[in-house]
Write a protein that holds these residues in place. Structure first.
Motif, PDB file in Angstrom:
ATOM      1  N   GLU A  51       0.873  -1.158  -0.080  1.00 39.11           N
ATOM      2  CA  GLU A  51      -0.203   0.406   0.380  1.00 39.11           C
ATOM      3  C   GLU A  51       0.706   1.382   0.140  1.00 39.11           C
ATOM      4  OE1 GLU A  51      -3.696   1.091  -1.167  1.00 39.11           O
ATOM      5  OE2 GLU A  51      -2.653  -0.859  -0.514  1.00 39.11           O
ATOM      6  N   HIS A  52       2.091   1.518   0.477  1.00 41.70           N
ATOM      7  CA  HIS A  52       2.579   2.329   0.938  1.00 41.70           C
ATOM      8  C   HIS A  52       3.556   2.979   0.101  1.00 41.70           C
ATOM      9  CE1 HIS A  52       5.632  -0.557   1.966  1.00 41.70           C
ATOM     10  NE2 HIS A  52       6.684   0.440   2.036  1.00 41.70           N
ATOM     11  N   ILE A  53       3.551   2.148  -0.753  1.00 41.14           N
ATOM     12  CA  ILE A  53       4.448   1.705  -2.397  1.00 41.14           C
ATOM     13  C   ILE A  53       3.041   2.682  -3.402  1.00 41.14           C
ATOM     14  CG2 ILE A  53       5.851   0.947  -4.306  1.00 41.14           C
ATOM     15  CD1 ILE A  53       6.694  -0.809  -2.175  1.00 41.14           C
ATOM     16  N   LYS A  54       1.682   1.967  -2.951  1.00 41.00           N
ATOM     17  CA  LYS A  54       0.966   3.068  -4.350  1.00 41.00           C
ATOM     18  C   LYS A  54       0.401   3.935  -3.535  1.00 41.00           C
ATOM     19  CE  LYS A  54      -1.893  -1.858  -4.893  1.00 41.00           C
ATOM     20  NZ  LYS A  54      -3.287  -2.138  -4.311  1.00 41.00           N
ATOM     21  N   GLU A  55       0.475   4.480  -2.567  1.00 39.08           N
ATOM     22  CA  GLU A  55       0.897   5.572  -2.379  1.00 39.08           C
ATOM     23  C   GLU A  55       1.173   7.000  -2.650  1.00 39.08           C
ATOM     24  OE1 GLU A  55      -2.096   7.525  -0.878  1.00 39.08           O
ATOM     25  OE2 GLU A  55      -3.716   4.857  -0.607  1.00 39.08           O
ATOM     26  N   ALA A  57       2.886   6.686  -5.703  1.00 38.10           N
ATOM     27  CA  ALA A  57       2.820   6.949  -6.921  1.00 38.10           C
ATOM     28  C   ALA A  57       1.298   7.488  -7.036  1.00 38.10           C
ATOM     29  CB  ALA A  57       1.919   5.448  -7.793  1.00 38.10           C
ATOM     30  N   ILE A  58      -0.104   7.973  -6.396  1.00 40.88           N
ATOM     31  CA  ILE A  58      -1.026   8.236  -6.391  1.00 40.88           C
ATOM     32  C   ILE A  58      -0.277  10.230  -5.626  1.00 40.88           C
ATOM     33  CG2 ILE A  58      -2.892   8.721  -4.747  1.00 40.88           C
ATOM     34  CD1 ILE A  58      -3.317   5.729  -4.891  1.00 40.88           C
ATOM     35  N   LYS A  59       0.427   9.820  -5.086  1.00 39.37           N
ATOM     36  CA  LYS A  59       0.386  11.036  -4.449  1.00 39.37           C
ATOM     37  C   LYS A  59       1.243  11.914  -5.995  1.00 39.37           C
ATOM     38  CE  LYS A  59       3.090  14.326  -0.883  1.00 39.37           C
ATOM     39  NZ  LYS A  59       4.415  14.984  -1.793  1.00 39.37           N
ATOM     40  N   ALA A  60       2.835  11.575  -6.521  1.00 39.00           N
ATOM     41  CA  ALA A  60       2.938  11.265  -7.690  1.00 39.00           C
ATOM     42  C   ALA A  60       2.135  12.356  -8.692  1.00 39.00           C
ATOM     43  CB  ALA A  60       4.298  10.882  -8.094  1.00 39.00           C
ATOM     44  N   VAL A  61       1.348  11.253  -9.042  1.00 41.56           N
ATOM     45  CA  VAL A  61       0.365  12.431 -10.028  1.00 41.56           C
ATOM     46  C   VAL A  61      -0.646  13.638  -9.109  1.00 41.56           C
ATOM     47  CG1 VAL A  61      -2.359  10.670 -10.652  1.00 41.56           C
ATOM     48  CG2 VAL A  61      -0.471   9.217 -10.835  1.00 41.56           C
ATOM     49  N   ARG A  62      -1.162  13.329  -8.123  1.00 37.63           N
ATOM     50  CA  ARG A  62      -1.560  14.381  -8.019  1.00 37.63           C
ATOM     51  C   ARG A  62      -0.439  15.632  -7.476  1.00 37.63           C
ATOM     52  NH1 ARG A  62      -4.816  10.703  -3.629  1.00 37.63           N
ATOM     53  NH2 ARG A  62      -6.788  10.540  -5.798  1.00 37.63           N
ATOM     54  N   ASN A 274      13.267   8.477 -19.961  1.00 32.99           N
ATOM     55  CA  ASN A 274      13.530   8.290 -18.637  1.00 32.99           C
ATOM     56  C   ASN A 274      13.046   7.114 -18.515  1.00 32.99           C
ATOM     57  OD1 ASN A 274      11.461  11.177 -18.805  1.00 32.99           O
ATOM     58  ND2 ASN A 274      10.820   9.533 -17.298  1.00 32.99           N
ATOM     59  N   PRO A 275      12.752   6.315 -17.676  1.00 33.41           N
ATOM     60  CA  PRO A 275      11.355   4.673 -17.251  1.00 33.41           C
ATOM     61  C   PRO A 275      10.752   6.194 -16.012  1.00 33.41           C
ATOM     62  CG  PRO A 275      13.432   4.495 -15.705  1.00 33.41           C
ATOM     63  CD  PRO A 275      13.768   6.200 -16.785  1.00 33.41           C
ATOM     64  N   ASN A 276       9.324   5.447 -16.385  1.00 31.51           N
ATOM     65  CA  ASN A 276       8.024   6.267 -15.685  1.00 31.51           C
ATOM     66  C   ASN A 276       8.520   7.117 -15.420  1.00 31.51           C
ATOM     67  OD1 ASN A 276       5.524   6.510 -13.980  1.00 31.51           O
ATOM     68  ND2 ASN A 276       4.528   5.795 -16.436  1.00 31.51           N
ATOM     69  N   SER A 277       7.616   8.025 -14.901  1.00 29.61           N
ATOM     70  CA  SER A 277       8.091   9.348 -13.747  1.00 29.61           C
ATOM     71  C   SER A 277       7.121   8.579 -12.438  1.00 29.61           C
ATOM     72  CB  SER A 277       8.169  10.708 -13.841  1.00 29.61           C
ATOM     73  OG  SER A 277       6.576  10.724 -14.630  1.00 29.61           O
ATOM     74  N   ILE A 278       6.042   8.424 -12.704  1.00 30.17           N
ATOM     75  CA  ILE A 278       5.170   7.773 -11.128  1.00 30.17           C
ATOM     76  C   ILE A 278       5.928   6.655 -10.950  1.00 30.17           C
ATOM     77  CG2 ILE A 278       3.164   7.468 -10.751  1.00 30.17           C
ATOM     78  CD1 ILE A 278       2.661   8.546 -13.084  1.00 30.17           C
ATOM     79  N   ALA A 279       6.604   5.589 -11.398  1.00 37.31           N
ATOM     80  CA  ALA A 279       7.017   4.405 -11.510  1.00 37.31           C
ATOM     81  C   ALA A 279       8.063   4.616 -11.080  1.00 37.31           C
ATOM     82  CB  ALA A 279       6.871   3.555 -12.435  1.00 37.31           C
ATOM     83  N   GLN A 280       9.266   5.576 -10.908  1.00 40.86           N
ATOM     84  CA  GLN A 280      10.790   6.426 -10.153  1.00 40.86           C
ATOM     85  C   GLN A 280      10.209   6.711  -9.051  1.00 40.86           C
ATOM     86  OE1 GLN A 280      13.655   8.059 -12.694  1.00 40.86           O
ATOM     87  NE2 GLN A 280      12.311   8.263 -13.852  1.00 40.86           N
ATOM     88  N   LYS A 281       8.892   7.339  -8.824  1.00 42.92           N
ATOM     89  CA  LYS A 281       8.639   7.561  -6.848  1.00 42.92           C
ATOM     90  C   LYS A 281       7.795   6.458  -6.397  1.00 42.92           C
ATOM     91  CE  LYS A 281       8.797  12.104  -6.828  1.00 42.92           C
ATOM     92  NZ  LYS A 281       9.269  12.854  -5.651  1.00 42.92           N
ATOM     93  N   ALA A 282       7.632   5.695  -7.447  1.00 45.87           N
ATOM     94  CA  ALA A 282       7.037   3.811  -5.784  1.00 45.87           C
ATOM     95  C   ALA A 282       8.438   3.612  -6.139  1.00 45.87           C
ATOM     96  CB  ALA A 282       6.430   3.320  -7.258  1.00 45.87           C
ATOM     97  N   ALA A 283       8.894   3.372  -6.896  1.00 45.27           N
ATOM     98  CA  ALA A 283      10.476   2.429  -7.249  1.00 45.27           C
ATOM     99  C   ALA A 283      11.101   3.212  -5.678  1.00 45.27           C
ATOM    100  CB  ALA A 283      10.981   2.064  -7.700  1.00 45.27           C
ATOM    101  N   ALA A 288      13.128   2.586  -0.380  1.00 50.17           N
ATOM    102  CA  ALA A 288      13.378   3.778   0.952  1.00 50.17           C
ATOM    103  C   ALA A 288      12.536   3.417   1.871  1.00 50.17           C
ATOM    104  CB  ALA A 288      13.442   4.850   0.639  1.00 50.17           C
ATOM    105  N   GLY A 289      11.543   2.814   1.495  1.00 48.53           N
ATOM    106  CA  GLY A 289      10.581   2.635   2.969  1.00 48.53           C
ATOM    107  C   GLY A 289      10.779   1.585   3.506  1.00 48.53           C
ATOM    108  N   PRO A 290       9.435   1.286   4.825  1.00 48.70           N
ATOM    109  CA  PRO A 290       9.532  -0.082   5.182  1.00 48.70           C
ATOM    110  C   PRO A 290       9.423  -1.037   4.655  1.00 48.70           C
ATOM    111  CG  PRO A 290       7.312   1.183   4.862  1.00 48.70           C
ATOM    112  CD  PRO A 290       8.570   1.588   4.791  1.00 48.70           C
ATOM    113  N   GLN A 291      11.022  -2.002   5.206  1.00 45.30           N
ATOM    114  CA  GLN A 291      10.629  -3.180   4.908  1.00 45.30           C
ATOM    115  C   GLN A 291      10.085  -4.693   5.146  1.00 45.30           C
ATOM    116  OE1 GLN A 291      13.080  -3.383   1.795  1.00 45.30           O
ATOM    117  NE2 GLN A 291      12.362  -1.233   1.899  1.00 45.30           N
TER     118      GLN A 291
END
Ligand code: PMP
Ligand code: GLU
Length: 402
Positions: A51-55, A57-62, A274-283, A288-291
């Motif tokens: 979920e935090h990864i999807k979020e 990406a959603i933030k990147a779009v917004r 470049n690879p997809n900008s939104i997917a870069q934020k998600a990656a 960097a997020g919780p593992q």
């Protein structure tokens, strides 16, 4: 009107489509048409992207983060990649030593285009992931196959490897843990290959895409972590597809000498940008997020591995090396070759995979796609109930051969 046969380049005439993706597409189409398929073909985690990864990406779009980025990736993602490599391998890479790409597959494609001249040789241990030979050939290179034996747990045969090295050797590809066998190379072998690369001057392309899905307690290891002196010979390939259940997002990366990174960025700038900008934020959020999500998925893969191994081990004539990681088993099924069914004879891995699909609706990948016809690859990146059903059907289908 003159007839027109759409002329194509020789390069593409020689190229076969990815067999893993082809079997998976066939299985998905059969399922969509109502067939009760057990799909043990593609190497694709069944988990949803956390979920935090999807979020992120959603933030990147917004936020309107929907424009071109730097060709080699945004600083935030490069920082997250550098931190991952430092954390897991103890090696620090600067921003100009890292490039993000559209999947690990594009990173590998770029590398081959960047380092190979026609006729340059690349050593590929067998069994290999299906795309390695094609990627080498697309760049005009010549794959050289290093046979590895199930009896040795698919370890590298060092004597054969040494005998293959010659002035045309440009690289070796190491994939540990491996698709399709799940085998991981020993530290000693990684050290030995890194010494050979330094001595003879060739690259080690280390495809570490399954590095975090490892069950034997060994931390991620590659030719540079075991021998930092070999650093300028090692091209590290990795990505988020497998570790974070992000196959569709298409983010992979390469880390290595700045000159190679610069060369691959040049190729990328003239091909995909470049690879997809939104997917870069998600990656970046994934790395960097919780593992905790990674640990949970790994636990599930470990249970599935134990289960499928036990079931395969109970089937007469099936021999399987216990995987150290990834999410595949690669049993030797050749004891069944020569046996008959109502529609014909099972004579090799292709006819066995066909028989399993036709008679039991099990989708799996024939070993020949990985360079060894004795084997079949089953992916266990799926629900344990599906694996159980698949093994029940497999047992029955094999029992139906005479
Ligand atoms: N290397 C190996 C060994 C793989 O199994 C895969 C799976 N597709 C890849 C690279 C590339 O994965 P992706 O392009 O999704 O990062
Ligand atoms: N690597 C996965 C597999 O081997 C996905 C398919 C592919 O990219 O070839 O099944």
């Amino acid at each position: 009107m003159m007839s027109w046969e759409a002329p194509l380049a020789q390069r593409v005439k020689n190229l076969k489509p990815s067999p893993t993706l082809a079997v998976d597409a066939k299985a998905k189409a059969l399922k969509a048409s109502g067939v009760d398929i057990v799909n043990l073909s593609a190497g694709e985690p069944d988990f949803d992207t956390p979920e935090h990864i999807k979020e992120a990406a959603i933030k990147a779009v917004r936020d309107g983060f929907t424009k071109y980025t730097a060709v080699a990736g945004i600083p935030e993602l490069k920082d997250a990649i550098a931190a991952k490599l430092e954390r897991d391998y103890g090696i620090s890479y600067t921003a100009d030593e890292i490039i993000a790409s559209t999947g690990g597959k594009q990173a590998l494609y770029n590398i081959m285009q960047a380092i190979l001249d026609p006729g340059d040789e690349v050593i590929i241990p067998v069994p290999y992931w299906v795309s390695y030979p094609a990627l080498v050939e697309l760049a005009g290179g010549a794959p050289q196959y290093l046979m590895c034996s199930a009896d040795d747990g698919f370890a590298l045969d060092m004597e054969s490897l040494k005998a293959m090295i010659n002035p045309k050797t440009r690289a070796i590809i190491l994939n540990s843990p491996s698709n399709p066998t799940g085998a991981a190379y020993s530290r000693k072998d990684l050290e030995e290959v890194s010494r050979l690369a330094m001595q003879h001057g060739f690259y080690i392309i280390t495809d570490d895409i399954y590095d975090e899905i490892r069950f034997d307690g060994t931390p991620p290891e590659n030719a540079v972590s075991v021998n930092p002196e070999a650093r300028d010979r090692v091209l590290v390939v990795n990505g988020v597809s497998k570790t974070y259940a992000m196959t569709g997002w298409r983010i992979g990366y390469m880390a290595g000498p700045a000159a190679v990174v610069k060369a691959t960025a040049k190729i990328q700038s003239q091909s995909t940008s470049n690879p997809n900008s939104i997917a870069q934020k998600a990656a970046a959020a994934a790395l960097a997020g919780p593992q905790e999500c990674v640990r949970e998925m790994k636990k599930a893969f470990a249970q599935r591995k134990d289960y499928i191994l036990e079931r395969l081990g109970a089937i007469e004539g099936v021999k399987c090396v216990e995987p150290s990681g990834a999410f595949y088993v690669f049993p030797d099924m050749s004891a069944y070759y020569g046996r008959k069914h109502a529609g014909g004879t099972v004579s090799d891995s292709l006819t066995l995979a066909d028989y399993l699909l036709e008679s039991a609706s099990i989708a799996c990948v024939p070993g020949i796609a990985f360079g060894d016809d004795r084997f079949i690859r089953f992916s266990y990146a799926t629900d344990i109930g599906v694996i159980k059903e698949g093994m029940d059907r497999l047992e029955k289908a094999l029992g139906g051969l005479s």
